[in-house]
Write a protein that holds these residues in place. Structure first.
Motif, mmCIF file in Angstrom:
data_model
loop_
_atom_site.group_PDB
_atom_site.id
_atom_site.type_symbol
_atom_site.label_atom_id
_atom_site.label_comp_id
_atom_site.label_asym_id
_atom_site.label_seq_id
_atom_site.Cartn_x
_atom_site.Cartn_y
_atom_site.Cartn_z
ATOM 1 N N ASP A 47 0.832 -1.193 0.000
ATOM 2 C CA ASP A 47 0.000 0.000 0.000
ATOM 3 C C ASP A 47 0.874 1.254 0.000
ATOM 4 O OD1 ASP A 47 -1.896 1.946 0.398
ATOM 5 O OD2 ASP A 47 -2.616 1.174 2.315
ATOM 6 N N SER A 48 0.641 2.123 -0.972
ATOM 7 C CA SER A 48 1.433 3.357 -1.063
ATOM 8 C C SER A 48 1.269 4.227 0.182
ATOM 9 C CB SER A 48 1.030 4.158 -2.307
ATOM 10 O OG SER A 48 -0.330 4.553 -2.236
ATOM 11 N N ASN A 49 0.120 4.131 0.849
ATOM 12 C CA ASN A 49 -0.099 4.932 2.052
ATOM 13 C C ASN A 49 0.825 4.533 3.196
ATOM 14 O OD1 ASN A 49 -2.193 6.518 0.948
ATOM 15 N ND2 ASN A 49 -3.663 4.878 1.321
ATOM 16 N N LYS A 50 1.372 3.315 3.115
ATOM 17 C CA LYS A 50 2.328 2.861 4.122
ATOM 18 C C LYS A 50 3.728 3.418 3.858
ATOM 19 C CE LYS A 50 0.336 -0.377 6.866
ATOM 20 N NZ LYS A 50 0.550 -0.526 8.315
ATOM 21 N N GLY A 56 4.308 9.806 2.450
ATOM 22 C CA GLY A 56 3.718 10.745 3.380
ATOM 23 C C GLY A 56 2.409 11.280 2.837
ATOM 24 N N LYS A 57 1.656 11.966 3.679
ATOM 25 C CA LYS A 57 0.381 12.535 3.262
ATOM 26 C C LYS A 57 0.570 13.502 2.094
ATOM 27 C CE LYS A 57 -3.656 15.030 4.979
ATOM 28 N NZ LYS A 57 -4.251 15.794 6.096
ATOM 29 N N ASP A 58 -0.248 13.316 1.067
ATOM 30 C CA ASP A 58 -0.254 14.172 -0.135
ATOM 31 C C ASP A 58 0.977 13.989 -1.015
ATOM 32 O OD1 ASP A 58 -2.686 15.305 0.632
ATOM 33 O OD2 ASP A 58 -1.680 16.843 1.820
ATOM 34 N N GLU A 59 1.878 13.058 -0.676
ATOM 35 C CA GLU A 59 3.036 12.799 -1.538
ATOM 36 C C GLU A 59 2.637 11.884 -2.689
ATOM 37 O OE1 GLU A 59 6.127 11.185 0.887
ATOM 38 O OE2 GLU A 59 6.941 13.150 1.396
ATOM 39 N N LYS A 95 2.546 7.209 -7.235
ATOM 40 C CA LYS A 95 1.110 7.114 -7.473
ATOM 41 C C LYS A 95 0.838 7.441 -8.945
ATOM 42 C CE LYS A 95 -0.638 8.035 -2.834
ATOM 43 N NZ LYS A 95 -1.523 8.885 -2.001
#
Length: 319
Positions: free
Chosen positions: A40-43, A46-49, A122
């Protein structure tokens, strides 16, 4: 490569130290909360990266997995052996592979001297790049399929470009920029990645490709390329004539594979172009409306606010 960054790349990470100390399996919780091994890219971001890099963990076999992002593996030194959809590939120093989010691969344990850089990207990061890529090349086809269609077949592009000093220099500059963030880093990284892709397109004779051959897919790619180029005045009947397909058949295929109508895709492209012009130009909004192909300013304001929650003027002020 800058010595400080080189030292960071060859140093042991906490995860690698645990493996050396006897942790014999990949700790999947570091990569996903999903029961399946889909990283998962969210892991990792960072936020909004939209883009970051991560040194590949050495000394351990990575079992079969997928990602919910585009991954680029780059061999900084040594080599890397991957099994991609059952096919063994060994990348040498200076080579890189693009993997879409539907590919399944596993990675053999890398030795200490093997330093691999994983780019976590992303798909939406590549939106702006398609604007200046020529339509008929393997990278634009790869990105268009990944960004805009509902295909779930694995694809990869393997670039054997270790001999190309310009490409090596660009990759190293991107790594340096990602490791030494600054106020201008995001803009610089976009520029450098764009230049890298242009150079890779120029060296398409050095690429090995893998994808599922699909006639419908090729029709959809042609439609999306058409929208990307002729979004101001494009229409379904014109592209249907160009592809020698009945317009109703093409309309159904577009809906099937993108979950959107031709009109919706055209509108999305126009709005994304409007956003780009709001950010990077000082054109009056009325001129932007004309440039993207809308004749009715009231309608443009309505759909813009519906999508972005603010007026074009407010969007420009915020960005």
């Amino acid at each position: 490569m800058n010595k400080d960054i080189h030292d960071k790349l060859i140093a042991l990470t906490d995860e690698e130290q645990r493996i050396i100390n006897g942790e014999y399996e990949v700790n999947k919780s570091l990569y996903t909360d999903n029961g399946q091994f889909i990283i998962d890219s969210n892991k990792l971001l960072g936020k909004d990266e939209l883009i970051d890099i991560r040194k590949h963990t050495r000394f351990i076999h990575f079992p079969k997995h997928k990602h919910n992002y585009i991954e680029i593996n780059y061999v900084y030194q040594g080599s890397l052996t991957e099994i991609i959809d059952g096919k063994d590939i060994t990348l040498q120093k200076g080579e890189l592979v693009f993997l879409n989010q539907y590919i399944t691969h596993e990675i053999e344990a890398a030795k200490e001297e093997c330093i691999i850089i994983n780019f976590i990207i992303k798909p939406e990061f590549f939106d702006y790049i398609l604007g200046f890529l020529e339509n008929d090349n393997i990278i634009s086809s790869f990105l268009i399929t990944t960004l805009y269609t509902n295909y779930k077949e694995g694809e990869y592009l393997y670039f054997k470009v270790s001999h190309n000093k310009k490409i090596q220099s660009l990759v190293e500059r991107i790594i340096t920029e990602l490791y030494t963030s600054s106020v201008m880093s995001k803009a610089t990284i976009k520029l450098l990645v764009g230049l890298l892709i242009v150079e890779l397109v120029k060296n398409s004779q050095d690429v090995e490709t893998y994808s599922v051959d699909n006639y419908e897919k090729m029709l959809i790619i042609q439609c999306l390329k058409y929208i990307n180029e002729f979004y101001q005045k494009g229409n379904l009947f014109e592209i249907s004539k160009e592809l020698k397909q009945p317009h109703y058949k093409l309309s159904k295929l577009i809906k099937k594979h993108t979950k959107k109508t031709f009109k919706e895709l055209l509108q999305e492209k126009k709005l994304s172009k409007a956003v780009e012009l709001l950010k990077v130009t000082e054109y009056p909004i009325v001129k932007i409306i004309d440039l993207i192909g809308y004749e009715n300013p009231t309608y443009f304001y309505k759909i813009f606010k519906s999508k972005y929650g603010v007026t074009p003027k407010e969007y420009r002020e915020k960005n």
